[in-house]
Scaffold this motif. Structure first.
Motif, PDB file in Angstrom:
ATOM      1  N   PHE A 144     -21.052  71.213  14.839  1.00  0.00           N
ATOM      2  CA  PHE A 144     -20.096  72.063  14.128  1.00  0.00           C
ATOM      3  C   PHE A 144     -20.733  72.759  12.926  1.00  0.00           C
ATOM      4  N   ASN A 145     -21.891  72.285  12.479  1.00  0.00           N
ATOM      5  CA  ASN A 145     -22.598  72.973  11.413  1.00  0.00           C
ATOM      6  C   ASN A 145     -23.025  74.367  11.850  1.00  0.00           C
ATOM      7  N   GLY A 146     -23.160  74.556  13.165  1.00  0.00           N
ATOM      8  CA  GLY A 146     -23.575  75.855  13.679  1.00  0.00           C
ATOM      9  C   GLY A 146     -22.483  76.895  13.707  1.00  0.00           C
ATOM     10  N   VAL A 147     -21.212  76.496  13.637  1.00  0.00           N
ATOM     11  CA  VAL A 147     -20.116  77.470  13.714  1.00  0.00           C
ATOM     12  C   VAL A 147     -19.701  77.983  12.342  1.00  0.00           C
ATOM     13  N   SER A 148     -20.349  77.521  11.289  1.00  0.00           N
ATOM     14  CA  SER A 148     -19.936  77.911   9.939  1.00  0.00           C
ATOM     15  C   SER A 148     -19.933  79.429   9.770  1.00  0.00           C
ATOM     16  N   ALA A 149     -21.011  80.081  10.212  1.00  0.00           N
ATOM     17  CA  ALA A 149     -21.093  81.534  10.024  1.00  0.00           C
ATOM     18  C   ALA A 149     -19.982  82.252  10.777  1.00  0.00           C
ATOM     19  N   ALA A 150     -19.645  81.779  11.987  1.00  0.00           N
ATOM     20  CA  ALA A 150     -18.564  82.404  12.754  1.00  0.00           C
ATOM     21  C   ALA A 150     -17.217  82.202  12.060  1.00  0.00           C
ATOM     22  N   LEU A 151     -16.990  81.013  11.508  1.00  0.00           N
ATOM     23  CA  LEU A 151     -15.734  80.764  10.787  1.00  0.00           C
ATOM     24  C   LEU A 151     -15.639  81.609   9.524  1.00  0.00           C
ATOM     25  N   TYR A 152     -16.750  81.725   8.801  1.00  0.00           N
ATOM     26  CA  TYR A 152     -16.737  82.542   7.594  1.00  0.00           C
ATOM     27  C   TYR A 152     -16.564  84.021   7.919  1.00  0.00           C
ATOM     28  N   THR A 153     -17.077  84.442   9.070  1.00  0.00           N
ATOM     29  CA  THR A 153     -16.871  85.833   9.487  1.00  0.00           C
ATOM     30  C   THR A 153     -15.400  86.095   9.782  1.00  0.00           C
ATOM     31  N   LEU A 154     -14.732  85.130  10.435  1.00  0.00           N
ATOM     32  CA  LEU A 154     -13.292  85.270  10.669  1.00  0.00           C
ATOM     33  C   LEU A 154     -12.524  85.341   9.352  1.00  0.00           C
ATOM     34  N   ALA A 155     -12.880  84.469   8.410  1.00  0.00           N
ATOM     35  CA  ALA A 155     -12.221  84.494   7.105  1.00  0.00           C
ATOM     36  C   ALA A 155     -12.502  85.797   6.372  1.00  0.00           C
ATOM     37  N   TYR A 156     -13.733  86.282   6.478  1.00  0.00           N
ATOM     38  CA  TYR A 156     -14.115  87.558   5.847  1.00  0.00           C
ATOM     39  C   TYR A 156     -13.308  88.719   6.423  1.00  0.00           C
ATOM     40  N   ASN A 157     -13.174  88.764   7.757  1.00  0.00           N
ATOM     41  CA  ASN A 157     -12.387  89.828   8.391  1.00  0.00           C
ATOM     42  C   ASN A 157     -10.907  89.719   8.048  1.00  0.00           C
ATOM     43  N   ALA A 158     -10.428  88.488   7.841  1.00  0.00           N
ATOM     44  CA  ALA A 158      -9.002  88.288   7.557  1.00  0.00           C
ATOM     45  C   ALA A 158      -8.640  88.620   6.121  1.00  0.00           C
ATOM     46  N   ILE A 159      -9.628  88.629   5.209  1.00  0.00           N
ATOM     47  CA  ILE A 159      -9.338  88.874   3.789  1.00  0.00           C
ATOM     48  C   ILE A 159      -9.694  90.307   3.394  1.00  0.00           C
ATOM     49  N   ASN A 160     -10.964  90.655   3.540  1.00  0.00           N
ATOM     50  CA  ASN A 160     -11.410  91.996   3.129  1.00  0.00           C
ATOM     51  C   ASN A 160     -12.709  92.331   3.855  1.00  0.00           C
ATOM     52  N   PRO A 161     -12.633  92.933   5.024  1.00  0.00           N
ATOM     53  CA  PRO A 161     -13.846  93.204   5.810  1.00  0.00           C
ATOM     54  C   PRO A 161     -14.747  94.281   5.235  1.00  0.00           C
ATOM     55  N   ALA A 162     -14.392  94.870   4.114  1.00  0.00           N
ATOM     56  CA  ALA A 162     -15.220  95.912   3.501  1.00  0.00           C
ATOM     57  C   ALA A 162     -16.016  95.394   2.318  1.00  0.00           C
ATOM     58  N   SER A 163     -16.056  94.069   2.135  1.00  0.00           N
ATOM     59  CA  SER A 163     -16.710  93.494   0.955  1.00  0.00           C
ATOM     60  C   SER A 163     -17.653  92.371   1.372  1.00  0.00           C
ATOM     61  N   PRO A 164     -18.931  92.673   1.688  1.00  0.00           N
ATOM     62  CA  PRO A 164     -19.872  91.629   2.130  1.00  0.00           C
ATOM     63  C   PRO A 164     -20.091  90.518   1.110  1.00  0.00           C
ATOM     64  N   ALA A 234      -6.952  89.925  12.776  1.00  0.00           N
ATOM     65  CA  ALA A 234      -8.023  89.093  12.224  1.00  0.00           C
ATOM     66  C   ALA A 234      -7.448  87.829  11.592  1.00  0.00           C
ATOM     67  N   ARG A 235      -6.314  87.955  10.911  1.00  0.00           N
ATOM     68  CA  ARG A 235      -5.692  86.773  10.310  1.00  0.00           C
ATOM     69  C   ARG A 235      -5.145  85.824  11.362  1.00  0.00           C
ATOM     70  N   LEU A 236      -4.602  86.368  12.436  1.00  0.00           N
ATOM     71  CA  LEU A 236      -4.120  85.522  13.527  1.00  0.00           C
ATOM     72  C   LEU A 236      -5.268  84.777  14.199  1.00  0.00           C
ATOM     73  N   LEU A 237      -6.383  85.469  14.385  1.00  0.00           N
ATOM     74  CA  LEU A 237      -7.543  84.825  15.003  1.00  0.00           C
ATOM     75  C   LEU A 237      -8.113  83.733  14.103  1.00  0.00           C
ATOM     76  N   PHE A 238      -8.144  83.974  12.806  1.00  0.00           N
ATOM     77  CA  PHE A 238      -8.612  82.950  11.868  1.00  0.00           C
ATOM     78  C   PHE A 238      -7.678  81.742  11.876  1.00  0.00           C
ATOM     79  N   GLY A 239      -6.372  82.014  11.936  1.00  0.00           N
ATOM     80  CA  GLY A 239      -5.406  80.909  12.037  1.00  0.00           C
ATOM     81  C   GLY A 239      -5.592  80.108  13.307  1.00  0.00           C
TER      82      GLY A 239
END
Length: 414
Positions: A144-164, A234-239
């Motif tokens: 599960f340590n490997g999915v961190s980047a994918a989870l953070y990408t979902l959270a990033y898209n759900a909050i503000n995808p224009a702010s790296p 994006a928020r639904l997918l993160f949920g």
């Protein structure tokens, strides 16, 4: 009985910790912005990526800390190191403060060290609560340590995808929040209870179910991890990803339900002929104890009779045992006894298998790190900067599957 359900709660908490603390995997998502803000060259940016991984060189300090402090202290120390390391970088990249390059380098070093401390906490929890299935527990949680980047990408898209730079803020806050969430099962660790063989097999089946759930989680992140068509989806997918991470909590519920059934129903009723006979649990336990005592007495009498009738045979068996023990000592000389036993540092440094593992990990692990740390620069050089998060998600998901498959030899051996 309650200890069995609590150890599965600890495993779920360990999965959560690992899923949100692989923060070095999303470095490439914000590396281009960090490079432009600091005004540094590509070589200097690579040194920052190396600093994040170089923090693991000091990972031995987490084991030293565990010798003097409780486990929860080490957990929060790791969380606050990550909070400071990534938090300061976020302040720099958002122009709140200005720091020299060497200070940013030290922040990356501190953030990398926090990951190592988190890993040590998770390893200790898995080994102490699942001694018979430690390899299955470790391979599951580490994957599960490997999915961190994918989870953070979902959270990033759900909050503000224009702010790296949001990646850095998430890296600082989420591990700290998860640590507060996981502290309750960690503080309520059950005492060690050796499992019978059927209990070990039952736990192995539980791990098989958890591996299937983990594979479904990975497929979900692979298919939807980089979907950013609109903010609502994006928020639904993160949920949905969070629900999949919470779903393993069903395992402790199943253990509690099974224990309740055996304690209240199975031990209270006994099927004889065509009807049920009510038996009081205390009387049933007393009856079991009397039967066990009678069986032990009969076996003791039979053993004495066998010794009296066959003294020569008994002596021969004892001599065979002595020969076998001598041969066993000769064969196992200078070998580590078994997995999970503590060994001194001086003993490990004298072992060839330790150095083989060290060199293999040192040479093999760096290949993936060089690639993952430069994903952002690769995409930028190809004119595909907008697809950086997609590349990060793909790398994260397949890294997860590669780690999850490491449990296959254990199932094949079983």
């Amino acid at each position: 009985m309650g200890g069995q359900s609590r150890k599965w709660m600890i495993l779920v908490a360990t999965i959560w910790i690992q899923a949100f603390t692989g923060t070095n995997f999303d470095f490439s998502a914000y590396s281009s912005d960090l490079k432009s803000v600091l005004g540094i060259t590509q070589v200097q940016l690579n040194y920052l990526a190396v600093a994040s991984d170089l923090g693991k060189v000091f990972g031995w300090s987490s084991g030293l800390a565990l010798m003097y402090f409780p486990l929860w202290t080490v957990l929060f120390a790791a969380a606050f190191m990550g909070f400071v390391g990534y938090g300061v970088q976020w302040l720099v990249i958002t122009h709140f403060i200005s720091l020299p390059y060497i200070m940013v380098f030290l922040c990356c070093l501190l953030a990398g060290l926090s990951i190592c401390w988190f890993n040590t906490v998770c390893f200790v929890l898995c080994i102490s609560n699942f001694p018979a299935n430690r390899s299955l527990a470790l391979s599951l949680t580490v994957s599960f340590n490997g999915v961190s980047a994918a989870l953070y990408t979902l959270a990033y898209n759900a909050i503000n995808p224009a702010s790296p730079e949001l990646y850095l803020l998430l890296n600082a806050l989420i591990p700290l929040i998860v640590s507060f969430t996981a502290i309750i099962p960690i503080l309520r660790q059950p005492p060690f209870e050796p499992l019978p063989p059927d209990g070990v097999r039952r736990d192995s089946l539980m791990f098989l179910v958890l591996n299937i759930l983990a594979a479904l989680n990975g497929v979900y992140l692979l298919l939807f991890g980089s979907n950013s068509s609109d903010l609502t989806s994006a928020r639904l997918l993160f949920g949905g990803a969070i629900v999949l991470l919470i779903f393993p909590l069903c395992i402790p519920g199943l253990v509690i339900a099974r224990n309740w059934y055996h304690r209240t129903i199975h031990t209270s009723f006994r099927l004889e002929g065509s009807g049920f006979i009510l038996v009081h649990p205390d009387e049933l336990e007393l009856h079991k104890g009397m039967l066990a005592h009678e069986a032990n007495r009969e076996s003791y009498q039979l053993l004495n009779e066998d010794v009296e009738q066959n003294p020569v045979k008994t002596v021969a068996v004892e001599e065979d045992d002595i020969d076998e023990s001598c041969c066993g000592k000769l064969i196992t000389k200078d070998q580590l006894e078994s997995l999970g036993i503590e060994h001194s540092l001086s003993l490990l440094l004298r072992r060839s298998d330790f150095w083989l593992y060290y060199v293999t990990y040192f040479c093999g692990g760096t290949i993936g790190l060089v690639y993952s740390n430069n994903l952002g620069q690769i995409a930028q050089s190809l004119g595909q900067s907008s697809t950086t998060t997609t590349l990060v998600t793909l790398y994260s998901s397949f890294s997860f599957f590669g780690r999850l498959l490491s449990a296959t030899p254990d199932y094949i051996r079983a």
